[in-house]
Design a protein around this motif. Structure first.
Motif, mmCIF file in Angstrom:
data_model
loop_
_atom_site.group_PDB
_atom_site.id
_atom_site.type_symbol
_atom_site.label_atom_id
_atom_site.label_comp_id
_atom_site.label_asym_id
_atom_site.label_seq_id
_atom_site.Cartn_x
_atom_site.Cartn_y
_atom_site.Cartn_z
ATOM 1 N N GLN A 29 -3.242 3.664 -2.047
ATOM 2 C CA GLN A 29 -3.529 2.722 -3.125
ATOM 3 C C GLN A 29 -2.885 1.378 -2.789
ATOM 4 O O GLN A 29 -1.704 1.315 -2.441
ATOM 5 C CB GLN A 29 -2.980 3.235 -4.456
ATOM 6 C CG GLN A 29 -3.162 2.282 -5.627
ATOM 7 C CD GLN A 29 -4.620 2.077 -5.990
ATOM 8 O OE1 GLN A 29 -5.326 3.040 -6.305
ATOM 9 N NE2 GLN A 29 -5.095 0.840 -5.926
ATOM 10 N N THR A 30 -3.666 0.295 -2.899
ATOM 11 C CA THR A 30 -3.146 -1.041 -2.623
ATOM 12 C C THR A 30 -2.775 -1.727 -3.942
ATOM 13 O O THR A 30 -3.573 -1.765 -4.878
ATOM 14 C CB THR A 30 -4.184 -1.900 -1.876
ATOM 15 O OG1 THR A 30 -4.471 -1.277 -0.614
ATOM 16 C CG2 THR A 30 -3.644 -3.299 -1.625
ATOM 17 N N THR A 88 0.841 -1.189 0.000
ATOM 18 C CA THR A 88 0.000 0.000 0.000
ATOM 19 C C THR A 88 0.878 1.240 0.000
ATOM 20 O O THR A 88 1.799 1.356 0.816
ATOM 21 C CB THR A 88 -0.922 0.032 1.227
ATOM 22 O OG1 THR A 88 -1.766 -1.117 1.214
ATOM 23 C CG2 THR A 88 -1.792 1.285 1.226
#
Length: 250
Positions: free
Chosen positions: A97-98, A93
């Motif tokens: 945002q992963t 991450t």
């Protein structure tokens, strides 16, 4: 007004000797070709990247004077950006945002920074000089990460801060040859932050007269930035390589 005229007359009559004693202005530029390694994250579990070999430019000015207790000042700006890639072995991450396991990532980093250096000349003669002081490094960074197969999947972090560093410089010259050597460094290790920057170079005077000194530099420079939660960013990055420069002394 009278004092100003006396100072200007002294500078004109004494040339470089007076400039060194009364007032010295230095300006320089360097081009640095570096290799990069390391990684970053928005937590302590870093992902390492394969970075490109790249170039960086630095500009600096310094003012030296004879006023006791007031430090000399040097300001240096380094424009610094690089790109790299990584393949994830687990989820990651960054910037809210992963990224999923086995994702191929592209990153662009910008670590442009400005050094504000206050220093004293503890030792200064025709052969050897030694300076010591404090460097306040103003880091203004941006890191972008995106999925190579889907550029819409991306995350970014901006971070900035002032990092205090100890500063020192040693320089020596070989009489009647125009050759010289210097080593300059900045260092900090506190609260899990470790930042250091050093450079060492051979120098040669291309011009040495009453109005202007000009010398070239050829050396090696390194910069390490290990940050623990600076504006939510963790880094362990290191940059090393040769540089060439030119310096003017008025």
């Amino acid at each position: 007004m009278k004092k100003s005229l006396i100072l200007l007359a002294a500078l004109g009559l004494s040339g470089n000797a007076a400039a060194d004693t009364l007032l010295g202005l230095y300006a320089g530029a360097q081009l640095w070709n570096f290799d990069a390694k390391g990684g970053f994250a928005d937590e302590s579990n870093l992902v390492n990247y394969n970075f490109d070999r790249d170039n960086s430019a630095s500009l600096y000015v310094a003012l030296e004077h004879p006023v006791p207790m007031i430090p000399n000042i040097k300001i240096r700006r380094t424009d610094f950006d690089n790109e790299g890639t990584a393949t994830l072995t687990g989820s990651y991450t960054f910037g809210d945002q992963t990224f999923t396991e086995q994702s191929n990532l592209l990153t662009q980093i910008d670590l442009t920074n400005t050094d504000y250096i206050l220093y004293y000349e503890l030792f200064d003669n025709d052969l050897i000089t030694f300076d010591f002081g404090l460097n306040i490094k103003d880091v203004d960074g941006t890191i972008n990460v995106q999925d190579a197969s889907d550029p819409t999947i991306q995350g970014a972090e901006d971070f900035s801060g002032f990092i205090p560093l100890l500063y020192s410089k040693f320089a020596t010259e070989m009489p009647l040859t125009g050759l010289g050597f210097y080593a300059e460094g900045n260092y900090l290790s506190i609260d899990d932050h470790t930042v250091y920057e050093y450079q060492a170079a051979l120098t040669y005077y291309l011009m040495d007269n009453l109005a202007l000194d000009m010398r070239v530099q050829l050396g090696y420079r390194a910069f390490k930035m290990e940050l623990n939660d600076l504006d939510g960013v963790y880094t362990d990055l290191e940059f090393k390589g040769p540089f060439a420069g030119i310096e003017f002394h008025f």
